[in-house]
Design an enzyme around this catalytic site. Structure first.
Site, short mmCIF file in Angstrom:
data_model
loop_
_atom_site.label_atom_id
_atom_site.label_comp_id
_atom_site.label_asym_id
_atom_site.label_seq_id
_atom_site.Cartn_x
_atom_site.Cartn_y
_atom_site.Cartn_z
N GLU A 126 23.52 -11.22 9.91
CA GLU A 126 23.13 -12.08 8.52
C GLU A 126 24.31 -12.22 7.82
O GLU A 126 25.32 -11.16 7.55
CB GLU A 126 22.05 -11.21 7.66
CG GLU A 126 21.68 -12.07 6.61
CD GLU A 126 20.60 -11.26 5.60
OE1 GLU A 126 20.34 -10.18 6.33
OE2 GLU A 126 20.10 -12.05 4.80
N ALA A 267 22.90 -1.97 4.30
CA ALA A 267 22.20 -1.56 5.91
C ALA A 267 21.76 -3.15 5.89
O ALA A 267 21.62 -4.01 5.31
CB ALA A 267 20.99 -0.66 5.51
N GLU A 269 18.36 -5.07 8.46
CA GLU A 269 17.08 -4.90 8.89
C GLU A 269 16.76 -5.56 10.30
O GLU A 269 15.64 -5.72 10.58
CB GLU A 269 16.10 -5.50 7.82
CG GLU A 269 15.91 -7.15 7.76
CD GLU A 269 17.03 -7.68 6.63
OE1 GLU A 269 18.08 -6.75 6.26
OE2 GLU A 269 16.60 -8.85 6.13
N ASN A 270 17.64 -5.36 10.91
CA ASN A 270 17.49 -6.16 12.43
C ASN A 270 16.38 -5.55 13.03
O ASN A 270 16.11 -4.52 12.85
CB ASN A 270 18.73 -5.57 13.54
CG ASN A 270 20.09 -5.95 12.73
OD1 ASN A 270 20.29 -7.08 12.32
ND2 ASN A 270 20.66 -4.98 12.40
N HIS A 302 13.89 0.02 2.15
CA HIS A 302 14.01 -1.28 1.82
C HIS A 302 14.09 -1.89 3.29
O HIS A 302 13.29 -2.94 3.40
CB HIS A 302 15.21 -1.56 1.04
CG HIS A 302 15.33 -3.05 0.89
ND1 HIS A 302 15.24 -3.76 -0.27
CD2 HIS A 302 16.30 -3.85 1.75
CE1 HIS A 302 15.81 -4.93 -0.06
NE2 HIS A 302 16.37 -4.92 1.03
N GLU A 303 14.68 -1.36 4.23
CA GLU A 303 15.29 -1.92 5.42
C GLU A 303 13.72 -2.16 6.13
O GLU A 303 13.42 -2.95 7.02
CB GLU A 303 16.28 -1.48 6.24
CG GLU A 303 17.70 -1.18 5.44
CD GLU A 303 18.04 -2.48 4.64
OE1 GLU A 303 17.75 -3.65 5.56
OE2 GLU A 303 18.59 -2.69 3.73
ZN LIG Z 1 17.10 -6.71 1.81
#
Ligand SMILES: [Zn+2]
Length: 888
Positions: A126, A267, A269-270, A302-303
């Site tokens: 990303e 971090a 989130e893959n 969050h992730e």
């Molecule tokens: Zn995020």
């Protein structure tokens, strides 16, 4: 001369992709000096795109080895290769593209795409990293089912990971092995991940609400195995919370987290394989502070929450980034509030918003929550998109109420599962589920700038009527000279002598949300409005913007007595904190005026009295007492002064310190009493009561030390005897700020000697020296950049030392000889060729040149120096050029 200047991409130019990508098969052959990537991509022309549309693929810094369609090799004349990618003029309606490229991850210092961190291979895709791996339609609205095979040397890289479920692992001969991963959920390339390394893991499992067992693993280097427990516990709490509060169940057999030392973001989130900056996942009591424990819980959540808000439902284009980030920050904030003290969590979020996001909103990089024009998307991972975006979702929650909001989120997830959508789709689902018209509310997505609510009131004793007159306005921002009135939920109450008064709003039913009828939400949706309350038996003090119900500035002329009353007695915890801050701000500015006039310093006794009352109030959560006592930061005070001709950094710092010393003197006994009383011999736990106690105790220590003298002995003793990192670092900070030079130097040296083996602790040590106002901070930072504990290629080290210095040490950064600005520009210049993303982010403090009195020319001259550099990344170019746009 530079080559052609980078150009902006516009939201209004969005076109859907001509070809859809059904399947993506990738094979990676990993070697020490290169990686070969084979891709097989199954394309299908979209029904409504014209026959004969060209195929456009992104690709940067790739060596193309071969290209074929349906097995037929293409010759160089069959396609056009540019710096940005590859275009094939003629392709069939349905076909398989085979492509082989070679890349060199060991030389990739931008940390985008596939790169090496120490001896590990890892990815960050990303927003536009995948195009540095292979030629591909690298845009979020192209979603595809991925199958990935990774092959590498078995001894060096025993662990091979990618997204989804592991479907095969086998020997590949010659000491090599391979693993194949399949992710059944279609996803855009930015969610792709690959990791290969000598990793160890901690394992646990989670039974979902649907009764499926999910295997959870956190992969780390062997030395870090003892630092995973808190992240694992946080993950399980987050999985449960998302089921209970949003009805979202996890959807794969396993969920993996990997810790990586060199990482641009916090971090990522893959899908099924979250990659974390090691600073956002690793912790234990010896090496980490309470704040780190809390941050890790929130980032892990969050992730994880992105699995639905981001992965299952993703963004159509990057202008919609807040669709996933604003919503997910809103979700993680609610989670953290539920895990700890909701008021303290709210206070922390509002501090960040009011200090840094408001400054962004009034500066040259101001942009709406959904930007309309972008040169480099990496520059738009901003507080506006994340934090203001979360506030916007929060206002929808306030306007709809929790039940209708949940119906809206259910509809959104169900309707758009597997799709790439827009902020508009989110709002429409909320409207349909609630029946509420959010037409005017949409301005929050398109108008930049922070609105101001100017409030005046009138009280008529004979008719017992109390009227609030509310005016809203929003200042011009780049490209948006005139603003329309927004929809602003204003939560409020009225405080009387004996407590909060019942509210009877003329012409309105009681607010159904509040049973006791002492709080309600007024909806402000015009430039000017008045609200009349009846049956008000005494002149009240208005309690405004309860819970910080909207991201706005509040302008109401409270007297100091009003603020004292609100901070002591209001029902709303946020308003109590906010009133304490407002009172402290008033007092600091009074002292600043005295200093500027050369008058003796006199701190209003009302304020020190309010501080003693706070310290004496044992019914209040100690974490709240600490938050209310802490004086507003210099960055926040500077942001406030930006509207009054800019901040005078030096007198502001001196005034704030003088107020601190006055509190230390007037409240000495109660500070000492709480400091002693809150000492604990219990084993360390990062739980609410312990964190609250440490936070107040260390706040007391800091006040006491500001007065110098024998209190420093107390800090030195705490530093030597501390049994956790929170207490140790708090003591070290007080010594560094207020101790003699010899005390400071010896404490810092002994800390380094004890912790030099732990890179994350060394970062804390670097950061502390960067913010210390004592001594020559510019020289100290330059010297530390040559220290073995520093590394320019590691984003965490750069942020800890240089980023912290520029954003949190105003007295030295804003030195009148310009040495602070020169230091920052030197680092940005050096870093731009290595890691443009981090270089551009580091620049933020220089973009605030309007906020500081007498500094504009000095700050702009450094920006001009950067603008004149021969090779400038688009990232830095965008920040520098926008900042200088109207500087001359
Ligand atoms: Zn995020």
């Amino acid at each position: 001369m530079r080559e052609a200047q980078p150009t902006a991409i516009l939201l209004q130019d969005y076109q859907p992709p001509a070809y859809l990508l059904e399947r993506t098969e990738l094979q990676f052959l990993l070697y020490e000096d290169h990686v070969v990537v084979d891709s097989r991509l199954q394309f299908q022309r979209r029904a409504d795109s014209p026959a004969g549309a060209a195929l456009q693929l992104h690709g940067e810094e790739l060596e193309l080895l071969s290209l074929a369609i349906d097995g037929r090799a293409l010759e160089p004349g069959d396609y056009e290769l540019t710096e940005q990618g590859l275009e094939i003029e003629t392709v069939p309606a349905s076909f398989q593209l085979q492509c082989r490229t070679r890349i060199r991850p060991q030389d990739n210092t931008s940390l985008e795409g596939l790169y090496k961190s120490h001896s590990m291979f890892c990815t960050q895709c990303e927003a536009h990293g995948f195009r540095k791996i292979s030629f591909y339609p690298d845009r979020p609205d192209v979603m595809s089912v991925f199958t990935v095979t990774v092959e590498a040397d078995r001894a060096r890289y025993p662990v091979l990971l990618s997204n989804g479920n592991l479907v095969a692992s086998e020997d590949a001969g010659q000491g090599r092995h391979r693993a194949t991963w399949h992710d059944p959920h279609p996803k855009p390339a930015y969610l792709f991940a690959l990791v290969a390394g000598d990793l160890h893991y901690v394992e646990d499992s989670f039974r979902t609400c649907g009764g499926r067992d999910v295997c959870l693993r956190i992969y780390v280097e062997e030395k870090d195995l003892g630092k995973c427990e808190h992240a694992m516990r946080s993950l399980k709490k987050a999985m449960r919370w998302d089921e209970e509060v949003y009805g979202r169940e996890y959807d794969l057999e396993l969920f993996n987290i990997v810790a990586v030392d060199d990482f641009n973001m916090g971090a990522m989130e893959n899908k099924g394989l979250n990659i974390f900056n090691s600073s956002c996942v690793l912790c234990n009591a010896d090496t980490s502070t309470d704040a780190t424990f809390q941050r890790i819980e929130s980032i892990v959540a969050h992730e994880y929450f992105h699995n639905w808000s981001g992965n299952r439902v993703t963004c159509r284009d990057w202008f919609q980034l807040s669709l996933k980030e604003g919503f997910t920050v809103f979700r993680d904030a609610a989670f953290s509030a539920a895990m700890g003290s909701p008021t303290v969590k709210r206070v922390e979020d509002v501090k960040l918003l009011r200090t840094a996001q408001f400054a962004e909103d009034s500066g040259p990089m101001a942009h709406p929550v959904r930007p309309e024009s972008v040169i480099e998307i990496n520059n738009f991972y901003t507080l506006t998109v994340y934090e203001k975006g979360a506030e916007v979702v929060g206002m929808i929650h306030t306007l709809l109420g929790p039940e209708a909001f949940r119906r809206g989120s259910d509809l959104y997830f169900q309707r758009h599962d597997g799709q790439a959508v827009t902020c508009e789709d989110f709002i429409r689902a909320m409207e349909e589920a609630s029946g509420m018209d959010l037409g005017q509310f949409r301005l929050w997505y398109s108008q930049a700038g922070t609105p101001t609510l100017r409030i005046q009131d009138e009280y008529e004793a004979d008719t017992q009527r109390y009227t609030l007159h509310v005016q809203q306005s929003c200042p011009p921002t780049p490209g948006q000279p005139h603003k329309q009135p927004m929809v602003i939920p204003l939560a409020m109450g009225l405080l009387g002598d004996a407590g909060n008064l019942p509210l009877r709003l003329a012409g309105a039913a009681p607010d159904p949300e509040t049973a006791d009828n002492t709080s309600r939400v007024l909806v402000i949706d015009q430039a000017q409005q008045s609200f009349v309350f009846e049956g008000v038996a005494e002149r009240p003090v208005p309690s405004l913007l309860r819970g910080f119900s909207a991201p706005v500035r509040l302008d109401y002329q409270f007297s100091k007595g009003d603020l004292h009353a609100l901070m002591s007695r209001d029902d709303d915890g946020f308003v109590r904190w906010d009133s304490a801050q407002a009172l402290a701000t008033r007092i600091i500015l009074e002292v600043q005026d005295q200093l500027q006039a050369g008058a003796p310093v006199a701190v209003d006794g009302l304020f020190t009295q309010a501080c003693s009352e706070l310290l004496a109030d044992e019914s209040l959560d100690p974490a709240m007492v600490a938050a209310m006592l802490a004086l507003p930061g210099e960055d926040y005070l500077a942001e406030l002064a930006s509207h009054a001709g800019g901040a005078d950094v030096d007198t502001l710092h001196a005034a704030r310190e003088a107020v601190k010393v006055a509190v230390a003197g007037a409240c000495r006994e109660s500070l000492l009493r709480r400091y002693e009383q809150l000492a604990s011999s219990a084993p360390y736990a990062p739980d609410g009561p312990q964190i609250a106690a440490r936070s107040l105790r260390n706040t007391c220590l800091d006040f006491l030390c500001s007065a110098g003298g024998s209190h420093l002995e107390r800090a030195l003793a705490q530093f030597r005897q501390a049994r956790n990192m929170t207490d140790r670092l708090a003591a070290l900070r007080s010594i560094a700020f207020y101790g003699e030079e010899s005390q400071r130097e010896s404490a810092l040296q002994s800390f380094y000697a004890d912790w030099r083996h732990d890179s994350l602790v060394v970062n804390q040590w670097l950061g502390l020296q960067a913010v210390t106002p004592a001594g020559d901070a510019v020289a100290r930072v330059r010297e530390l950049m040559r220290h073995p504990g520093f590394e320019l290629r590691n984003p965490n080290k750069v942020r800890a030392l240089v980023g912290t210095f520029a954003s949190q040490n105003p007295v030295h950064f804003h030195r009148l000889d310009g040495a602070g600005y020169g230091l920052l520009a030197d680092v940005v210049q050096q870093l731009d060729g290595i890691n443009p993303q981090i270089a551009a982010r580091l620049l933020t403090p220089l973009t605030r040149w309007r906020n500081y009195r007498g500094r504009a020319e000095l700050m702009c001259s450094q920006l001009r120096r950067l603008a004149a550099m021969e090779k400038l990344s688009p990232d830095v170019f965008e920040v520098v050029s926008k900042s200088l746009e109207d500087a001359d």
